[in-house]
Design a protein around this motif. Structure first.
Motif: not given
Lengths: 325, 764
Positions: B141-142, B148-151, B156-158, B160-166
């Protein structure tokens, strides 16, 4: 097919002109010129038409430098084949040998090859109908030609591949590419024809187009083409030899018309001496203080301009330029 | 801490990766490790580094050189800046283990040394081993954020889906929100991230830096955040450089420079900050300062491509010709100075035109925007498009024509692109409009307003009457997909479909044009004034035009429907007719081609592009032998802003042949703004000005001719001689005519003038 077979026709004014050219110290060294132009295989209608058009332009230019139009031979179409080229060069050799030591001696030979070429393990070859014309063929055919100056213009792809094997003293060579590796069809021919077909390349405006001027014009135009089109240049022309400024490929304007006028010829003879003086001053530019240099240059230029007005008046030309109010 | 790594790295220099690829030392931003599985010994060393304890960090990492675990040793070498050793260890380790942390660490090594593509590949390989390996996905992501901001958001969404507090993912998400200027949302996310940092043993430095950026975007002081960060790590330069980035994306380069200065002050070995400081000093025309900091960046990190590009550009700048002109208003009062930098080889051809247009623009825009420039305006034209790219974004290969950084404008010269590819006069006009609108508002106007005003000025006061809208714009009008004012900036900075940036330019121009036509040009000035006082768009519109944003959107839409609706709704018909016209040409059905071409022109007279109705009619009329009608058609095309150089040159010849010399001159003048490297037209224009006794105009043309006809300059010298004579300067005339004859001793007109001059001198 067009074949202008070389004939030996002379006129008295022509001989006067030859004498004049000898007298000129820089540009006018040629006695008489023979030229052979070969338009090779086009491969398609577009190239065929272009080669024919360019060779026609070059014929017109070269004929202005010879004492007879028949001294320029064009090989094109079906007769532009290896045998015809070699036969033409043999005829030329025979004629030169026949005239050697006479007043009609041939001083300069120009061979122009327009078309496509390629390299193989034996070196560069020029594409014509039937077997290609090889560098070995050219070396063999040109070897017996004994003239002061030879000019070979190979305006074809990969033509830089012939440079090494063809170079020799007294021979000026122009190739459209720097090596045998530049294999794409060349644009140089178009601009070289343009140089010969107009007065654009006559940079010093002396109405004599030298090999150097024609090369400079065509080379610059070629490189500008690639630069302007934002294309990687696929050809880089080369000029080798020391005689590029002393061989004339075309006479222009009043000079072209003056060949048959003895009065004009005499004035031009005088002009050539002044021109020599001009170049002598110009060659000392770096040595002289600027004021001195331009004063000396001005003195010669005023003489040249005055004489030129006489020549133009003799030719019935209108004086050009504008008066100082 | 950066001091430690760069010094070590500098001594070890480069490594060769995979046989050929060079990577460079770690002089980059501090990378925080959000990896709960990271070796505890490494974490202890990291802690020293995060807190700026350089010596302790060195000792700590060096002590790990004998560790049994290849990964630990590789990470330690990477942290020490020993890139060669780290690379070797990562490679060796990856050959015998499918631990995703190895590829991730290796990817981090690449990312820290500016090799983003390779870093992305390694992160992706790590994710093949374990799709849930968050450090790899975060690294990915970095790496994707800049391009490619969308990617990046999806990655990041992936996580946070697994760990919303990462916290790592949250911090990156906050950064992306800030890129969109969603400061409130960014703050919420940062606060959330701060709550979950503890297990990772990472201090909240990056969170503080991003909070500072949010405050900066909201025009608040960032001092409290910088203090808090420096309390933790006194060498943490990113607390300045991260907010500086957000100044740059809002075009406030001078303020960005100040922050970068602070960054290198707290961390003198922060190579990227030196680089960005150098790049931005160049943008505010501090060439000396830029060189110093780029050199410093190079010393610290010699293989940062952007640094090397910048230094190469500076070398090129030294060889450019610099000239200036002081500009007065109509009363003779001084308005300001324009400084022009041009590549030496084309300076003679372009300089008079650039100065002439800059002068006219400065005079006009000063009046139109009630704003007098406070500093000299710098105009740079680059004949190499890649130099221009480096000048503007430190990277070659960009698709822009011109960029304005306030008082400095840089753009492609006409030679940078194929002949006629762009109208350089309009581009220059557009960019100079930016100088005024940006500086009049201290760069506080929204992007759409800045671009819109420049397009509006191009259309209404520029050198080309071309108001053609592309089919993409007409389709957007038809399909009602133009963005509302509130979101119009996104069309420039975060386009959602290909071509939206170009559509947004046109929309912004149309919007400004609409406001001016409906409410007067003063309404635009009122808007500018409001923005310069940080008034939000909503309030600014209300005060300037008496409507809220929705009201303006509705009125604008009605205006566009009225003005372009018929055309936009019949685009399919237009394109059908266009195809039929082409078929008529192919079938040599010339009368039909004329009729269809005229229909196209009637439907859309502003369309002057290649293949338009004008071209159809031109071809067909010429085939029919009606040259007069063809000339009239081409003239109409010219009046609508047609500027294809080939057509212009043909038009010039035909007008001259028809004795319409004044019209021919108008076309020649226009040609120079699209293709100034012609010789015939410069010569003709020069002769025209001579005939008009306009020595200055003649000199401009013959100077330009001299530049483009360098192999055959006699005519240009002679022209200059005649121009000198108009001014009664026979000494210069004599010099010039001698220059002409020096290169062309048999040039008859020069000979004649020399004799005339000589006679005159003798008589004196």
């Amino acid at each position: 097919m067009k074949l202008h077979k070389a004939t030996i026709i002379r006129c008295v004014y022509g001989m006067v002109f030859i004498g004049l050219l000898h007298a000129l110290p820089l540009q006018f060294a040629a006695a008489d010129t023979r030229a052979v132009i070969v338009a090779g295989l086009g491969g398609n209608a577009e190239y065929r038409a272009a080669f024919e058009q360019h060779s026609e332009t070059m014929i017109g230019a070269l004929q202005s430098t010879t004492t007879s139009p028949d001294h320029v031979t064009l090989l094109t179409g079906a007769t532009s084949n290896r045998d015809s080229v070699l036969a033409s060069l043999q005829l030329l050799t025979d004629e030169i040998n026949e005239l050697a030591g006479t007043e009609e001696a041939v001083d300069t030979v120009v061979l122009i090859l327009i078309g496509h070429g390629n390299m193989n393990r034996d070196g560069w070859q020029f594409n014509v109908s039937g077997p290609d014309l090889s560098v070995v063929d050219l070396i063999g055919a040109l070897a017996p030609i004994n003239v002061a100056q030879e000019v070979i213009v190979a305006s074809a792809s990969a033509s830089g591949g012939m440079l090494k094997s063809m170079s020799q003293p007294g021979r000026t060579i122009i190739t459209a590419t720097k090596s045998g590796g530049e294999t794409i069809a060349v644009r140089f021919t178009e601009f070289f024809a343009e140089a010969l077909g107009s007065d654009n390349a006559d940079f010093d405006k002396n109405e004599l187009l030298t090999v150097r001027e024609a090369f400079t014009y065509a080379n610059d135009a070629t490189q500008s083409y690639f630069k302007d089109q934002k294309l990687l240049a696929s050809e880089h022309a080369r000029l080798e030899g020391d005689d590029a400024v002393s061989v004339t490929l075309a006479t222009l304007g009043a000079l072209r018309d003056a060949k048959s006028n003895p009065m004009i010829a005499a004035l031009l003879d005088e002009r050539s001496e002044l021109e020599a003086a001009f170049y002598a001053v110009r060659s000392r530019k770096s040595e002289l203080p600027e004021d001195t240099y331009y004063s000396e240059l001005e003195a010669v230029l005023v003489q040249i301009a005055t004489l030129q007005q006489r020549i133009d008046a003799e030719l019935g030309n209108e004086p050009s330029g504008e008066s100082v109010e | 801490m950066r001091h430690l790594f760069t010094q070590i790295a500098f001594s070890k220099l480069l490594v060769v990766l995979s046989g050929a690829l060079l990577i460079c030392p770690a002089a980059s931003a501090l990378q925080f490790q959000f990896d709960l599985t990271r070796d505890q010994d490494l974490k202890e060393c990291d802690t020293h580094r995060y807190h700026g304890r350089s010596n302790e960090a060195i000792e700590c990492y060096e002590a790990l050189s004998g560790n049994d675990d290849d990964l630990v040793r590789a990470e330690a070498e990477a942290a020490l800046g020993n890139v060669r050793a780290a690379n070797r260890l990562f490679r060796d380790a990856s050959e015998i283990s499918d631990n995703p942390a190895i590829k991730t660490g290796w990817g981090n090594l690449f990312l820290g040394t500016h090799q983003v593509a390779d870093a992305i590949a390694l992160y992706r390989e790590a994710l093949l081993y374990d799709p849930q390996h968050h450090p790899a996905r975060l690294g990915l992501a970095r790496a994707l954020t800049d391009t490619f901001e969308g990617e990046a958001r999806r990655e990041l969404a992936e996580i946070l889906k697994d760990d919303p507090n990462h916290p790592g993912a949250l911090i990156q998400m906050a950064r992306l929100e800030l890129e969109r200027k969603n400061t409130a949302s960014a703050r919420r996310v940062l606060d959330s991230a701060a709550r979950y940092l503890e297990p990772y043993q990472v201090p909240p430095l990056e969170i503080y830096a991003l909070h500072a950026a949010a405050d900066l975007l909201d025009d608040k002081s960032i001092d409290s955040w910088t203090r808090k960060a420096l309390d933790i790590n006194p060498e943490y330069g990113e607390v300045f450089s991260i907010p500086a980035h957000f100044y740059i994306i809002t075009y406030r380069y001078r303020e960005a420079v100040d922050l970068y200065q602070s960054a290198v002050k707290v961390d003198p070995d922060f190579a990227i900050a030196h680089r960005d400081l150098g790049v931005n000093l160049l943008r505010v025309n501090d060439v000396f300062g830029a060189r110093y900091h780029l050199n410093r960046a190079f010393e610290l990190d010699p293989f940062d491509v952007q640094t090397v590009n910048g230094l190469r550009l500076l070398d090129g700048l030294d060889e450019m010709r610099i000239t200036f002109a002081d500009v007065d208003d109509v009363n003779g009062d001084p308005l300001g100075r324009v400084i022009v930098r041009l590549d030496e080889e084309e300076a003679d051809a372009l300089e008079p035109y650039v100065i002439d247009m800059s002068r006219r623009a400065m005079q006009l825009f000063t009046e139109r925007y009630d704003f007098k420039l406070k500093k000299p305006m710098v105009v740079e034209l680059y004949h190499d498009h890649d130099d221009f790219g480096v000048r503007t974004v430190s990277t070659p290969g960009i698709g822009l024509l011109g960029v304005t950084f306030g008082y400095l404008t840089a753009m492609d010269s006409p030679k940078a692109r194929a002949p006629g590819e762009f109208h350089w006069g309009s581009t220059l006009w557009h960019e100079i409009a930016h100088v005024f609108t940006l500086e009049a508002t201290n760069h506080l106007l929204p992007r759409w307003m800045s671009e819109g005003l420049s397009v509006y000025e191009e259309w209404n006061t520029g050198p080309l009457p071309d108001r053609m809208l592309s089919f993409a714009v007409l389709e957007a009008i038809r399909d009602d997909t133009l963005l509302p004012i509130r979101k119009l900036d996104l069309g420039f900075v975060r386009p959602s479909y290909e071509g939206q940036v170009q559509v947004s330019y046109a929309q912004a121009g149309l919007l400004c044009d609409f406001i001016a036509s409906r409410f007067g040009h003063d309404a635009l000035k009122a808007l500018l004034n409001a923005f310069s006082h940080r008034v939000p768009v909503e309030n600014a519109l209300q005060s300037a035009v008496g409507m809220d944003a929705e009201g303006v959107d509705a009125a604008f839409k009605a205006h566009l429907d009225k003005r372009y609706g018929e055309l936009a709704n019949s685009l399919d018909d237009y394109q059908l007719i266009s195809r039929e016209a082409q078929r008529a040409i192919e079938n040599e059905d010339w009368p039909t081609a004329v009729a269809l071409g005229e229909d196209l022109i009637e439907r859309y007279p502003e369309n002057i592009a290649r293949g338009s109705g004008y071209d159809v009619v031109d071809v067909a009329l010429l085939e029919l032998g009606d040259t007069d009608a063809a000339l009239a058609n081409r003239w109409q095309w010219f009046e609508f802003g047609g500027h294809d150089p080939e057509h212009l040159q043909k038009l010039i010849r035909e007008l001259r042949a028809g004795g319409r010399n004044d019209d021919a001159i108008a076309v020649m003048k226009s040609l120079m703004w699209v293709m100034p490297y012609t010789t015939e037209e410069h010569a003709w224009l020069g002769e025209y000005y001579l005939a008009e006794n306009d020595a200055q105009g003649a000199l401009r043309e013959f100077n330009a001719l001299l530049a483009v006809a360098d192999k055959d300059p006699a005519e240009a010298y002679l022209g200059r001689a005649k121009a000198a004579l108009i001014n009664g300067d026979t000494i210069s005339a004599r010099d010039e005519v001698l220059y002409a004859l020096e290169v062309s001793p048999f040039y008859r007109p020069a000979q004649k003038l020399l004799l005339d001059l000589h006679t005159g001198i003798q008589q004196q």
